[in-house]
Design a protein around this motif. Structure first.
Motif, PDB file in Angstrom:
ATOM      1  N   ILE A 298       0.735  -1.586   0.189  1.00  8.23           N
ATOM      2  CA  ILE A 298      -0.158  -0.137  -0.096  1.00  8.23           C
ATOM      3  C   ILE A 298       0.765   0.966  -0.049  1.00  8.23           C
ATOM      4  O   ILE A 298       1.654   1.565   1.290  1.00  8.23           O
ATOM      5  CB  ILE A 298      -1.396   0.122   0.975  1.00  8.23           C
ATOM      6  N   PRO A 299       0.706   1.946  -0.963  1.00  4.78           N
ATOM      7  CA  PRO A 299       1.764   3.300  -1.014  1.00  4.78           C
ATOM      8  C   PRO A 299       1.244   4.160  -0.444  1.00  4.78           C
ATOM      9  O   PRO A 299       1.784   5.484   0.161  1.00  4.78           O
ATOM     10  CB  PRO A 299       1.961   3.402  -2.606  1.00  4.78           C
ATOM     11  N   SER A 300      -0.119   4.134  -0.271  1.00  9.15           N
ATOM     12  CA  SER A 300      -1.495   5.263  -0.169  1.00  9.15           C
ATOM     13  C   SER A 300      -0.755   6.696  -0.394  1.00  9.15           C
ATOM     14  O   SER A 300      -0.415   7.127  -1.503  1.00  9.15           O
ATOM     15  CB  SER A 300      -0.955   5.209   1.752  1.00  9.15           C
ATOM     16  N   SER A 301      -1.948   7.716   0.212  1.00  8.32           N
ATOM     17  CA  SER A 301      -1.786   8.903  -0.362  1.00  8.32           C
ATOM     18  C   SER A 301      -0.633   9.644   0.125  1.00  8.32           C
ATOM     19  O   SER A 301       0.137   9.648   0.917  1.00  8.32           O
ATOM     20  CB  SER A 301      -3.571   9.903   0.144  1.00  8.32           C
ATOM     21  N   ILE A 302       0.053  10.751  -0.318  1.00  4.43           N
ATOM     22  CA  ILE A 302       1.029  11.849  -0.530  1.00  4.43           C
ATOM     23  C   ILE A 302       0.426  13.540  -1.328  1.00  4.43           C
ATOM     24  O   ILE A 302      -0.701  13.575  -1.141  1.00  4.43           O
ATOM     25  CB  ILE A 302       1.832  11.782  -1.594  1.00  4.43           C
ATOM     26  N   ASN A 303       1.160  14.123  -0.506  1.00  3.55           N
ATOM     27  CA  ASN A 303       0.456  15.562  -0.433  1.00  3.55           C
ATOM     28  C   ASN A 303       0.923  15.494  -1.528  1.00  3.55           C
ATOM     29  O   ASN A 303       1.387  15.577  -2.524  1.00  3.55           O
ATOM     30  CB  ASN A 303       1.349  16.329   0.795  1.00  3.55           C
TER      31      ASN A 303
ATOM     32  N   ASN B 230       6.807  13.864  -7.538  1.00  2.00           N
ATOM     33  CA  ASN B 230       7.066  12.619  -7.590  1.00  2.00           C
ATOM     34  C   ASN B 230       6.291  11.842  -7.337  1.00  2.00           C
ATOM     35  O   ASN B 230       5.718  11.451  -6.383  1.00  2.00           O
ATOM     36  CB  ASN B 230       9.056  12.884  -6.327  1.00  2.00           C
ATOM     37  N   PRO B 231       5.608  11.852  -8.445  1.00  2.00           N
ATOM     38  CA  PRO B 231       4.027  10.843  -7.862  1.00  2.00           C
ATOM     39  C   PRO B 231       4.263   9.192  -7.573  1.00  2.00           C
ATOM     40  O   PRO B 231       3.234   8.737  -6.987  1.00  2.00           O
ATOM     41  CB  PRO B 231       3.121  11.419  -9.279  1.00  2.00           C
ATOM     42  N   LYS B 232       5.163   9.195  -8.225  1.00  2.00           N
ATOM     43  CA  LYS B 232       6.208   7.198  -7.762  1.00  2.00           C
ATOM     44  C   LYS B 232       6.161   6.996  -6.373  1.00  2.00           C
ATOM     45  O   LYS B 232       6.326   6.070  -5.959  1.00  2.00           O
ATOM     46  CB  LYS B 232       7.269   7.047  -8.806  1.00  2.00           C
ATOM     47  N   SER B 233       5.881   8.153  -5.772  1.00  2.00           N
ATOM     48  CA  SER B 233       6.778   8.215  -4.284  1.00  2.00           C
ATOM     49  C   SER B 233       5.950   7.359  -3.629  1.00  2.00           C
ATOM     50  O   SER B 233       4.782   7.910  -4.321  1.00  2.00           O
ATOM     51  CB  SER B 233       7.407   9.506  -4.028  1.00  2.00           C
ATOM     52  N   ALA B 234       6.281   7.339  -2.655  1.00  4.07           N
ATOM     53  CA  ALA B 234       4.719   6.537  -1.583  1.00  4.07           C
ATOM     54  C   ALA B 234       4.738   7.105  -0.107  1.00  4.07           C
ATOM     55  O   ALA B 234       5.827   7.728  -0.164  1.00  4.07           O
ATOM     56  CB  ALA B 234       4.975   5.135  -1.109  1.00  4.07           C
TER      57      ALA B 234
ATOM     58  N   SER C 218       2.660  18.363   8.685  1.00  2.06           N
ATOM     59  CA  SER C 218       3.084  17.667   8.095  1.00  2.06           C
ATOM     60  C   SER C 218       2.014  17.644   6.740  1.00  2.06           C
ATOM     61  O   SER C 218       1.443  18.821   7.305  1.00  2.06           O
ATOM     62  CB  SER C 218       3.086  15.780   7.814  1.00  2.06           C
ATOM     63  N   ALA C 219       1.601  18.542   5.850  1.00  3.54           N
ATOM     64  CA  ALA C 219       1.113  19.082   4.513  1.00  3.54           C
ATOM     65  C   ALA C 219      -0.223  17.200   4.491  1.00  3.54           C
ATOM     66  O   ALA C 219      -0.013  16.319   4.631  1.00  3.54           O
ATOM     67  CB  ALA C 219       2.108  19.151   3.214  1.00  3.54           C
ATOM     68  N   PRO C 220      -0.919  17.846   4.552  1.00  2.00           N
ATOM     69  CA  PRO C 220      -2.233  16.731   3.522  1.00  2.00           C
ATOM     70  C   PRO C 220      -1.573  16.011   2.875  1.00  2.00           C
ATOM     71  O   PRO C 220      -1.682  15.927   1.701  1.00  2.00           O
ATOM     72  CB  PRO C 220      -3.900  17.627   4.395  1.00  2.00           C
ATOM     73  N   ARG C 221      -2.537  14.400   3.242  1.00  2.00           N
ATOM     74  CA  ARG C 221      -2.137  13.652   2.263  1.00  2.00           C
ATOM     75  C   ARG C 221      -3.475  13.530   1.137  1.00  2.00           C
ATOM     76  O   ARG C 221      -3.972  12.531   1.434  1.00  2.00           O
ATOM     77  CB  ARG C 221      -1.599  12.660   2.672  1.00  2.00           C
ATOM     78  N   TYR C 222      -3.568  14.965   0.727  1.00  2.00           N
ATOM     79  CA  TYR C 222      -5.041  14.157  -0.668  1.00  2.00           C
ATOM     80  C   TYR C 222      -4.698  12.888  -1.784  1.00  2.00           C
ATOM     81  O   TYR C 222      -5.959  12.700  -1.621  1.00  2.00           O
ATOM     82  CB  TYR C 222      -5.494  15.841  -0.708  1.00  2.00           C
ATOM     83  N   TYR C 223      -4.191  13.904  -1.826  1.00  2.00           N
ATOM     84  CA  TYR C 223      -4.174  12.243  -4.308  1.00  2.00           C
ATOM     85  C   TYR C 223      -3.788  11.482  -3.508  1.00  2.00           C
ATOM     86  O   TYR C 223      -2.351  10.646  -3.253  1.00  2.00           O
ATOM     87  CB  TYR C 223      -2.935  13.759  -4.745  1.00  2.00           C
ATOM     88  N   TYR C 224      -4.184  10.345  -5.485  1.00  2.00           N
ATOM     89  CA  TYR C 224      -3.342   9.236  -5.407  1.00  2.00           C
ATOM     90  C   TYR C 224      -3.032   9.547  -6.539  1.00  2.00           C
ATOM     91  O   TYR C 224      -3.965   9.291  -7.045  1.00  2.00           O
ATOM     92  CB  TYR C 224      -4.786   7.809  -5.036  1.00  2.00           C
ATOM     93  N   PRO C 225      -1.956   9.706  -6.909  1.00  2.00           N
ATOM     94  CA  PRO C 225      -1.601   9.069  -8.440  1.00  2.00           C
ATOM     95  C   PRO C 225      -1.620   8.109  -9.343  1.00  2.00           C
ATOM     96  O   PRO C 225      -1.860   7.335  -8.821  1.00  2.00           O
ATOM     97  CB  PRO C 225      -0.103   9.869  -8.466  1.00  2.00           C
ATOM     98  N   GLY C 226      -2.698   8.459 -11.056  1.00  2.00           N
ATOM     99  CA  GLY C 226      -3.232   7.799 -11.493  1.00  2.00           C
ATOM    100  C   GLY C 226      -1.886   6.896 -12.339  1.00  2.00           C
ATOM    101  O   GLY C 226      -0.696   7.835 -13.002  1.00  2.00           O
TER     102      GLY C 226
END
Length: 770
Positions: free
Chosen positions: A320-325, A332-336, A747-755
């Motif tokens: 599970i990479p989860s959401s990112i800020n 860096n959309p590849k990051s978990a 930390s910044a809110p983690r709203y996004y799951y990159p496609g």
């Protein structure tokens, strides 16, 4: 006088020859009873045209799908909405013939969502069919593409194992999965006792059709607010044996193998499907491994009885990479997510569903359908903040009577029955000590700090009827009665406070009324009013101090809808249009109390106004080439009518997590040479990420392409090779949004799951008829 022995032998032989001839003649003249059914839902098909290919004599099946033939031989079976079939009929007392739906004539097929024989074009509610052709337009690893072409449906995909489906805005507020939408695989509920639904783990190759009922319009399936997704398994076929094998490879280490075996005799059939899927994933900590095994058998044990056995097993391990800020999403959309990467968070689960269905025909006007089922799920999920271990077992029963009668010389079809479901979920949490070990170690289980046992049960009693006032006017009335209860046992000895308790929701009575009118032979208008509800999960009823909130209420609402469906221009253009309004009260809101921890509250009302339109046009249909196009459009105007969360008033704001509009357009091509392909363009509008509407996601556009070549290599061997490209123009987009995310510890809110960026897949499919 002594008899001549030669004459005696001659007379005996003559007598024996006459006897044999007579028996053969009588046997050859014995009528053979044939019953024709829908190959997917086994509904009898009336008015099927049967042609004797030797004599060119025509006949038709009766209203119960039955007819008799005096002679064996080759026969052709034709019905509008179904693919014609040629069958050689040999000596037998009773034969079952299965016909498959024709995806280009879906308005003519029977829908099975209420088990009443009803053409789709006469349905009184918004029901949309996703055919096997729709599923096969895209890659065979994710159901996302097929569902997002259905008007009113929106599926967000964070990863292959993390999805959220909403229908008409219902389900968008669930943070990590699908809720408030009911799902059934054939007649077996896939929705757990706490209202969560998981369909993405099922093998797509085992699904032949989906019927999606939008809104609270399904009395016999619990009257859920969002609607019902009814999956139909790829049935085992009679009188044929074949073997299919498929291998798919693609970007990000995708590799999938599938084996599909079918064997059928006159009255018994067996199908087994095995699949093994692996992907490294686009992002960090995104590896995915899944094995599935599906069995489906049909047994016509007599002219009045048939049994169906269904088994589905899934073994899954997905990281599970989860959401990112926002910064990581852009740069860096590849990051978990950092903590999920450090903990190497994952889901390891094994689940199974078992069901046995019995169909008994008392007489032509009355039958009974009964299903018993059980399921299990074992899962182990290390997360940065803890480790969750779950063990769930469920069982249940569905049974109903289905009948028809004449009322004032017109047909009245009815069904009455009930469903009982109970599951036991034993779960607990452990410390995750990954921070105490060297980087790269991943999750390490520590001491247990919770131990719970949940018992969740419900029963539905339902009644639904379709009455043909005239040949063109159909009225439907339905009623659902629900009783839901939870029981929580806190078994951790040092728990303070102890969270044990029980909660019974107030019984809900949900009515439905609909009417359908055939304006012409091919165009119908329909309208319906229906009531639905969605109870909170047990976790949502817990207060921060661990006690059960006895004041929390289920979400309830009314759905008002008017629509039209049909075909024009000599059946070249098929259309489906609907305008609806839903008014929801006692809106359940997940209020965040800690990192990835929430409680549920009733915070107000929402109003869902929407427009849905889909068109399918046959551009060219000749022996050499078949060219057709499709367009679908969804306009959403969903708002908080009244929404007060603590001291914040969001009344009048747009509903969070729902795009303003969704648009699909595509072209399919099939040629006599075996070349086929499709291209699909999809636009997803912007959506509010926060209840305050202070932040919106960007709209995005995706273009997908698939081409292939299918050839008959030999009389019994078919080869199919294909190549596909998803997100051709490499659009950067968020494939799922975590609404109302909060940042902790600065930390910044983690709203996004990159496609996924542009990605490829290719495969080979081999089919052999034995």
């Amino acid at each position: 006088m002594t008899k001549n022995p030669i004459q005696t032998i001659r007379k005996s032989c003559l007598f024996l020859w006459i006897l044999i001839f007579s028996c053969q003649y009588n046997f050859s003249q014995k009528n053979i009873k044939v019953k024709i059914i829908d190959g997917t839902n086994r509904i009898p098909l009336s008015h099927v045209q049967i042609k004797n290919l030797k004599t060119n004599i025509y006949s038709n099946s009766n209203e119960f799908g039955e007819f008799t033939i005096p002679n064996t031989g080759n026969y052709e079976f034709r019905k509008i909405g179904y693919i014609s079939k040629e069958i050689q009929i040999s000596n037998s007392d009773f034969i079952i013939i299965q016909l498959d739906i024709n995806p280009s004539e879906l308005d003519e097929v029977f829908v099975s969502s209420n088990h009443l024989p009803l053409h789709l074009k006469k349905a009184v509610s918004s029901i949309q069919i996703v055919s096997s052709e729709d599923i096969n337009r895209a890659n065979n690893t994710n159901i996302n593409s097929a569902l997002n072409r259905v008007t009113g449906v929106f599926m967000q995909t964070a990863a292959l194992n993390t999805n959220r489906i909403s229908i008409r805005g219902i389900g968008t507020r669930n943070l990590y999965g699908t809720s408030k939408i009911r799902a059934y695989f054939q007649d077996i509920p896939l929705t757990s006792g706490n209202g969560n639904t998981n369909i993405e783990d099922f093998e797509l190759g085992a699904i032949t059709k989906m019927e999606i009922i939008k809104g609270a319009a399904s009395s016999i399936y619990g009257a859920g607010l969002g609607g019902t997704i009814h999956l139909q398994p790829q049935n085992a076929y009679l009188n044929q044996t074949n073997l299919q094998s498929e291998l798919t490879i693609g970007s990000f280490g995708l590799m999938k193998g599938l084996i599909n075996i079918n064997h059928g005799t006159n009255k018994h059939s067996f199908r087994a499907i095995y699949s093994n899927t692996h992907s490294d994933g686009f992002r960090e900590n995104n590896k995915y491994d899944r094995q599935t095994f599906t069995i489906n058998t049909n047994h016509f044990i007599s002219q009045k009885d048939n049994l169906n056995l269904f088994i589905s097993l899934v073994n899954l391990k997905a990281f599970i990479p989860s959401s990112i800020n926002e910064n990581d999403f852009i740069n860096n959309p590849k990051s978990a997510a950092f903590t999920w990467k450090q903990a190497k968070g994952y889901e390891d689960s094994q689940r199974g569903v078992f069901g046995l269905s019995w169909n008994h025909q008392y007489h032509n006007n009355l039958k009974q359908l009964t299903s018993i089922f059980t399921s299990f799920k074992k899962s182990y999920e290390p997360r940065p903040f803890d480790i969750l271990e779950e063990n769930t077992n469920a069982f249940g029963l569905r049974s109903r009577l289905i009948g028809n009668l004449k009322l004032f010389k017109n047909n009245l079809h009815w069904t009455i029955g009930g469903e009982f479901f109970r599951d036991t979920n034993q779960w607990g949490n452990f410390e995750n000590l990954y921070e105490n070990f060297p980087t790269g170690t991943g999750s390490v289980e520590g001491n247990r700090f919770s131990d719970f046992k949940e018992e969740r049960s419900y029963y539905n009693l339902f009644f639904e009827t379709n009455y043909s006032i005239t040949k063109k006017t159909t009225v439907s009335i339905g009623l659902n009665f629900n009783d839901t209860s939870y029981n929580l046992e806190d078994r951790f000895p040092d728990s303070s406070p102890n969270q044990s308790g029980s909660y019974n929701f107030e019984n809900k009575l949900s009515p439905k009324f609909g009417i359908s009118q055939l304006v012409t032979e091919n165009i119908s208008l329909y309208s319906n009013i229906s009531h639905g509800f969605s109870p909170p999960s047990l976790e949502e009823t817990l207060l921060p101090d661990g006690l059960i909130n006895t004041n929390i209420k289920p979400e309830t609402g009314w759905n008002y809808e008017i629509g039209s469906r049909g075909s024009i221009l000599k059946n070249k253009l098929q259309f489906n249009a609907a305008i609806f309004q839903m008014a929801i009260k006692n809106l359940l809101v997940a209020r965040r109390t800690a990192d990835d921890q929430y409680i549920g509250i009733n915070a107000g009302k929402t109003r869902h106004d929407g427009l849905e339109l889909s068109l399918n046009y046959k551009i060219m249909n000749t022996d050499a080439i078949n060219l057709k196009s499709f367009i679908s459009y969804t306009k959403n105007n969903f708002k908080f009518k009244k929404f007060i969360d603590d001291t914040s008033d969001y009344s009048g704001n747009k509903l969070t997590g729902v795009p303003s509009n969704i648009f699909n357009v595509g072209i399919d091509i099939n040629s006599k040479l075996g070349i086929y392909g499709n291209i699909n363009y999809q636009h997803i509008g912007s959506m509010p990420i926060t209840d305050s509407n202070s932040l919106f996601s960007d709209a995005y556009n995706l273009t997908n392409l698939k081409i292939g070549y299918q050839i008959l290599m030999a009389q019994k061997l078919t080869l199919n090779v294909f190549l596909g490209v998803d997100n051709i123009f490499n659009e950067a987009f968020a494939s799922q949004i975590l609404i109302n995310a909060s940042g902790f510890g600065g930390s910044a809110p983690r709203y996004y799951y990159p496609g996924n960026p542009v990605n490829y897949f290719s495969g080979i499919h081999i089919s052999y008829k034995i």
